[in-house]
Design a protein around this motif. Structure first.
Motif, PDB file in Angstrom:
ATOM      1  N   TYR A  28     102.046 131.623  13.886  1.00 39.33           N
ATOM      2  CA  TYR A  28     102.266 132.965  13.335  1.00 39.33           C
ATOM      3  C   TYR A  28     102.155 134.025  14.427  1.00 39.33           C
ATOM      4  CZ  TYR A  28     101.867 130.983   8.674  1.00 39.33           C
ATOM      5  OH  TYR A  28     102.072 130.251   7.532  1.00 39.33           O
ATOM      6  N   ILE A  29     101.215 133.851  15.334  1.00 42.71           N
ATOM      7  CA  ILE A  29     101.052 134.815  16.430  1.00 42.71           C
ATOM      8  C   ILE A  29     102.271 134.769  17.348  1.00 42.71           C
ATOM      9  CG2 ILE A  29      99.671 135.340  18.484  1.00 42.71           C
ATOM     10  CD1 ILE A  29      97.211 134.532  16.802  1.00 42.71           C
ATOM     11  N   PHE A  30     102.781 133.567  17.583  1.00 39.02           N
ATOM     12  CA  PHE A  30     104.002 133.425  18.380  1.00 39.02           C
ATOM     13  C   PHE A  30     105.176 134.122  17.690  1.00 39.02           C
ATOM     14  CE2 PHE A  30     107.770 130.505  19.111  1.00 39.02           C
ATOM     15  CZ  PHE A  30     108.145 131.103  20.296  1.00 39.02           C
ATOM     16  N   ALA A  31     105.309 133.909  16.385  1.00 37.11           N
ATOM     17  CA  ALA A  31     106.403 134.538  15.628  1.00 37.11           C
ATOM     18  C   ALA A  31     106.254 136.054  15.623  1.00 37.11           C
ATOM     19  CB  ALA A  31     106.434 134.004  14.200  1.00 37.11           C
ATOM     20  N   THR A  32     105.030 136.537  15.522  1.00 36.80           N
ATOM     21  CA  THR A  32     104.772 137.984  15.545  1.00 36.80           C
ATOM     22  C   THR A  32     105.174 138.575  16.892  1.00 36.80           C
ATOM     23  OG1 THR A  32     102.927 137.687  14.010  1.00 36.80           O
ATOM     24  CG2 THR A  32     103.008 139.759  15.236  1.00 36.80           C
ATOM     25  N   ALA A  33     104.773 137.919  17.957  1.00 35.36           N
ATOM     26  CA  ALA A  33     105.116 138.406  19.299  1.00 35.36           C
ATOM     27  C   ALA A  33     106.625 138.400  19.511  1.00 35.36           C
ATOM     28  CB  ALA A  33     104.428 137.546  20.354  1.00 35.36           C
ATOM     29  N   LEU A  34     107.284 137.330  19.092  1.00 35.18           N
ATOM     30  CA  LEU A  34     108.732 137.225  19.249  1.00 35.18           C
ATOM     31  C   LEU A  34     109.450 138.304  18.435  1.00 35.18           C
ATOM     32  CD1 LEU A  34     110.756 135.356  20.717  1.00 35.18           C
ATOM     33  CD2 LEU A  34     110.923 134.060  18.610  1.00 35.18           C
ATOM     34  N   PHE A  35     108.947 138.586  17.243  1.00 35.77           N
ATOM     35  CA  PHE A  35     109.535 139.637  16.410  1.00 35.77           C
ATOM     36  C   PHE A  35     109.333 141.016  17.034  1.00 35.77           C
ATOM     37  CE2 PHE A  35     108.397 142.837  13.134  1.00 35.77           C
ATOM     38  CZ  PHE A  35     109.678 143.132  12.703  1.00 35.77           C
ATOM     39  N   LEU A  36     108.123 141.297  17.490  1.00 41.34           N
ATOM     40  CA  LEU A  36     107.808 142.644  17.954  1.00 41.34           C
ATOM     41  C   LEU A  36     108.464 143.023  19.275  1.00 41.34           C
ATOM     42  CD1 LEU A  36     104.058 142.967  16.934  1.00 41.34           C
ATOM     43  CD2 LEU A  36     105.997 144.222  15.998  1.00 41.34           C
TER      44      LEU A  36
END
Length: 195
Positions: free
Chosen positions: A122-130
């Motif tokens: 989830y943290i990886f997905a958040t970083a990739l999104f942001l």
């Protein structure tokens, strides 16, 4: 928008570091990862709606700008303008963050949770999104280079048989990507990738 994403990334990274100083397991749980991901998505798109409304009000109160609004133009122009300026970079990065999230989740499940902690995907997905578009491309390259370099150093000088966790690497690389992208935006090939 990039400044807001940078602030969100710094706050999440601060919370992540705070979690190491406390004994609360919530910071390493899937709940924390889900929470920061969905709050980030809601906040970014809410801010995009705010910027769209603000742009509409700016044009509405300007003598020349009001020519871009009804009755001189239809609403398609303002919608197209807001979508390409404020929404498209994050819609595309959201798509790729979910794609990589599901890939990492299934890969991790296939190999019995060996690669990622519960909240790490989830943290990886958040970083990739942001990081937005086209920064997500550079983020993946920078992340790969950084992880290979740190893994090599870790295996040579520390514990060669133990895998290096990327738990504390996802967000700093995203922050670095946004900071570096300010200089990359001046390059002609970078402009081709933008909307």
């Amino acid at each position: 928008m990039v400044n807001i994403a940078l602030i969100i990334l710094c706050i999440i990274f601060g919370l992540q570091l705070l979690g190491t100083k406390t004994r609360f397991e919530i910071f390493r749980s899937g709940f924390f990862g889900k929470l920061v991901f969905w709050i980030s998505v809601i906040f970014i798109f809410s801010y995009a709606f705010y910027l769209s409304w603000d742009q509409y009000q700016l044009w509405k109160n300007d003598d020349i700008g009001k020519l871009l609004l009804p009755p001189y133009q239809n609403f398609d122009y303002i919608i197209f303008y807001a979508r390409t300026r404020f929404f498209n970079p994050y819609i595309l990065s959201l798509f790729f963050s979910l794609l990589f999230f599901w890939s990492a989740k299934s890969f991790n499940k296939k190999y019995e949770e060996r690669f990622f902690e519960e909240s790490e995907t989830y943290i990886f997905a958040t970083a990739l999104f942001l990081v937005g578009h086209p920064n997500w491309l550079f983020y993946l390259i920078l992340l790969l280079l950084t992880s290979v370099l740190l893994s090599a150093i870790h295996s040579i000088y520390f514990e060669p048989k133990k895998r290096l966790s990327l738990y504390y690497l996802w967000l700093p690389v995203a922050i670095s990507t946004i900071l570096i992208s300010r200089w990359l935006e001046m390059l002609p090939w970078w402009q081709i990738l933008k909307f």
